[in-house]
Motif scaffolding. Structure first.
Motif, PDB file in Angstrom:
ATOM      1  N   TYR A   1       0.693  -1.245   0.042  1.00 22.22           N
ATOM      2  CA  TYR A   1      -0.113   0.405  -0.177  1.00 22.22           C
ATOM      3  C   TYR A   1       1.178   1.288   0.156  1.00 22.22           C
ATOM      4  N   GLN A   2       2.099   0.726  -0.422  1.00 26.53           N
ATOM      5  CA  GLN A   2       2.806   2.476  -0.813  1.00 26.53           C
ATOM      6  C   GLN A   2       2.859   3.248  -1.316  1.00 26.53           C
ATOM      7  N   LEU A   3       3.529   4.512  -1.678  1.00 28.67           N
ATOM      8  CA  LEU A   3       3.008   5.707  -2.316  1.00 28.67           C
ATOM      9  C   LEU A   3       4.456   5.607  -3.177  1.00 28.67           C
ATOM     10  N   LYS A   4       5.299   4.553  -3.478  1.00 26.53           N
ATOM     11  CA  LYS A   4       6.216   4.384  -4.320  1.00 26.53           C
ATOM     12  C   LYS A   4       6.555   4.855  -5.761  1.00 26.53           C
ATOM     13  N   ALA A   5       6.238   3.757  -6.134  1.00 33.42           N
ATOM     14  CA  ALA A   5       5.678   4.130  -7.844  1.00 33.42           C
ATOM     15  C   ALA A   5       5.169   4.938  -8.145  1.00 33.42           C
ATOM     16  N   LEU A   6       4.022   5.691  -7.332  1.00 35.56           N
ATOM     17  CA  LEU A   6       3.502   7.013  -7.668  1.00 35.56           C
ATOM     18  C   LEU A   6       4.485   7.929  -7.883  1.00 35.56           C
ATOM     19  N   LYS A   7       4.990   7.704  -6.323  1.00 37.43           N
ATOM     20  CA  LYS A   7       6.274   9.443  -6.504  1.00 37.43           C
ATOM     21  C   LYS A   7       7.484   9.058  -7.521  1.00 37.43           C
ATOM     22  N   ASN A   8       7.636   7.681  -7.991  1.00 38.36           N
ATOM     23  CA  ASN A   8       8.851   7.746  -8.439  1.00 38.36           C
ATOM     24  C   ASN A   8       8.143   8.133  -9.720  1.00 38.36           C
ATOM     25  N   GLY A   9       7.338   7.972 -10.389  1.00 37.19           N
ATOM     26  CA  GLY A   9       6.090   8.638 -11.590  1.00 37.19           C
ATOM     27  C   GLY A   9       6.613   7.420 -12.547  1.00 37.19           C
ATOM     28  N   ASP A  10       6.173   6.506 -11.908  1.00 34.72           N
ATOM     29  CA  ASP A  10       6.291   4.972 -12.873  1.00 34.72           C
ATOM     30  C   ASP A  10       4.659   4.996 -12.981  1.00 34.72           C
ATOM     31  N   LEU A  11       3.342   5.910 -12.383  1.00 35.73           N
ATOM     32  CA  LEU A  11       2.716   5.937 -12.906  1.00 35.73           C
ATOM     33  C   LEU A  11       1.947   6.457 -12.676  1.00 35.73           C
ATOM     34  N   ASP A  12       0.413   7.067 -13.290  1.00 32.64           N
ATOM     35  CA  ASP A  12      -0.415   7.578 -12.793  1.00 32.64           C
ATOM     36  C   ASP A  12      -0.913   8.567 -12.234  1.00 32.64           C
ATOM     37  N   ALA A  13      -1.801   7.104 -11.275  1.00 33.30           N
ATOM     38  CA  ALA A  13      -2.765   7.384 -10.395  1.00 33.30           C
ATOM     39  C   ALA A  13      -2.624   6.382  -9.273  1.00 33.30           C
ATOM     40  N   TRP A  14      -3.304   6.543  -7.992  1.00 30.92           N
ATOM     41  CA  TRP A  14      -3.026   5.386  -7.236  1.00 30.92           C
ATOM     42  C   TRP A  14      -4.783   5.496  -7.172  1.00 30.92           C
ATOM     43  N   GLY A  15      -4.892   3.994  -6.472  1.00 28.30           N
ATOM     44  CA  GLY A  15      -6.326   3.877  -6.042  1.00 28.30           C
ATOM     45  C   GLY A  15      -6.217   2.783  -4.912  1.00 28.30           C
ATOM     46  N   ARG A  16      -6.540   2.759  -3.917  1.00 24.13           N
ATOM     47  CA  ARG A  16      -7.043   1.885  -2.802  1.00 24.13           C
ATOM     48  C   ARG A  16      -7.991   2.489  -1.953  1.00 24.13           C
ATOM     49  N   GLY A  17      -8.607   1.866  -0.524  1.00 26.55           N
ATOM     50  CA  GLY A  17      -9.139   2.255  -0.006  1.00 26.55           C
ATOM     51  C   GLY A  17      -8.261   4.189   1.109  1.00 26.55           C
ATOM     52  N   LEU A  18      -9.606   4.402   1.444  1.00 29.66           N
ATOM     53  CA  LEU A  18      -9.250   5.366   2.008  1.00 29.66           C
ATOM     54  C   LEU A  18      -8.957   5.360   3.150  1.00 29.66           C
ATOM     55  N   HIS A  19      -9.035   4.279   4.051  1.00 29.40           N
ATOM     56  CA  HIS A  19      -7.954   4.175   5.240  1.00 29.40           C
ATOM     57  C   HIS A  19      -6.720   3.684   5.164  1.00 29.40           C
ATOM     58  N   ARG A  20      -5.821   2.832   3.978  1.00 28.44           N
ATOM     59  CA  ARG A  20      -4.848   2.525   3.126  1.00 28.44           C
ATOM     60  C   ARG A  20      -4.145   4.276   2.626  1.00 28.44           C
ATOM     61  N   TYR A  21      -5.132   5.150   2.013  1.00 22.30           N
ATOM     62  CA  TYR A  21      -3.929   6.267   1.715  1.00 22.30           C
ATOM     63  C   TYR A  21      -3.639   6.840   3.063  1.00 22.30           C
ATOM     64  N   GLU A  22      -4.546   6.926   3.922  1.00 22.97           N
ATOM     65  CA  GLU A  22      -4.000   8.146   4.994  1.00 22.97           C
ATOM     66  C   GLU A  22      -3.023   7.254   5.819  1.00 22.97           C
TER      67      GLU A  22
END
Length: 301
Positions: A180-201
């Motif tokens: 549930y990490q934001l690593k790939a989004l942070k590195n620019g490997d993808l454009d968007a990240w979808g998860r449950g609200l709790h996982r995002y927090e």
């Protein structure tokens, strides 16, 4: 005139007899009291040791509420839970929403009560500098979701994409991740990240960043909830009695679920603020819609 009076007296007499019969059934002829025991499983808790750790307080409370012995029936996964229901080896099962749609298709299990969760919804997030301003802008983009079949981390975000008028199979590229990490989004490997609200927090906390760094592009609607289901082999009147008793004693049952120490289980945080509510099969149609849109109808057939 006498005939009219006789008719009304007859109606009153029949109503009185019906009420008396119903009261006697509820007070003296409970079908639950005729059961030696009911077997209870949880689809995502493998092994007896884990069941006892996470659900013993609930099992004990449910046993008191139903006035019937409740025994654990361990299953390793949803496949084993489904098979047990098909063979009549288990009576009651706690399943997640996506699991319910799959189990229902194969067993015709009966939804008893839903275990609701506040703010149980999905989000789609993007980097602040992505230039993406709406779900429609995701066309041709790469989005990361959780494992296939997970309600908040897979079903929910795809439903949001569908509602935005996009075809999830052709208009976007979906990649999957078990973490549930934001690593790939942070590195620019993808454009968007979808998860449950709790996982995002939680991901924001782990990354040490704020919502202003990874913007919520959109929030989805409240998702269908976890549900307690009954084997279709149980009599409908018995299932209804179980439902009524659980709803009437929901405070006691919820307190039992939340009594498990957080160090031993995630239940305490997962169901904090939860309630019990009547569950209907139609509540889970949105899950079926997503499976069909993804060409995964075999899950729900």
């Amino acid at each position: 005139m006498l005939r009219r009076y006789f008719f009304w007296y007859l109606l009153l007499f029949v109503a009185s007899c019906t009420a008396t019969t119903n009261n006697e059934r509820s007070n003296n002829n409970s079908l639950l009291k005729e059961k030696d025991k009911l077997l209870f499983a949880v689809s995502d808790v493998p092994g007896l040791e884990e069941l006892q750790r996470d659900y013993e307080p609930f099992r004990s409370a449910l046993e008191d509420v139903l006035e019937t012995k409740i025994e654990f029936f361990p299953v390793d996964n949803i496949v084993e839970a489904t098979t047990a229901l098909q063979l009549g080896l288990v009576d009651l099962v706690h399943v997640g929403p996506s699991e319910y749609a799959i189990v229902r298709a194969r067993t015709n299990a009966i939804p008893i009560v839903a275990l609701t969760r506040p703010n149980y919804l999905s989000i789609i997030a993007v980097r602040r500098d992505s230039g993406i301003e709406s779900l429609a802008d995701l066309k041709g983009k790469i989005i990361e979701l959780g494992e296939v079949g997970m309600t908040a981390n897979y079903i929910g975000p795809i439903k949001m994409v569908i509602d935005a008028g996009l075809n999830p199979q052709s208009d976007i590229k979906i990649v999957y991740s078990k973490d549930y990490q934001l690593k790939a989004l942070k590195n620019g490997d993808l454009d968007a990240w979808g998860r449950g609200l709790h996982r995002y927090e939680v991901a924001l906390q782990q990354e040490g960043v704020s919502e202003s760094d990874y913007l919520i592009l959109a929030k989805g609607p409240q998702l269908p909830h976890d549900v307690f289901i009954a084997s279709s082999k149980l009599e409908p009147i018995l299932v209804d009695e179980i439902r009524q008793r659980m709803l009437k004693n929901q405070d006691r049952l919820l307190q039992a679920i939340l009594s498990v120490p957080m160090s031993a289980s995630l239940l305490n945080s997962k169901f904090k603020g939860a309630t019990l509510a009547p569950a209907n099969d139609s509540d889970y149609d949105m899950i079926r819609e997503v499976y069909k849109a993804m060409g995964e109808e075999n899950f729900i057939k």
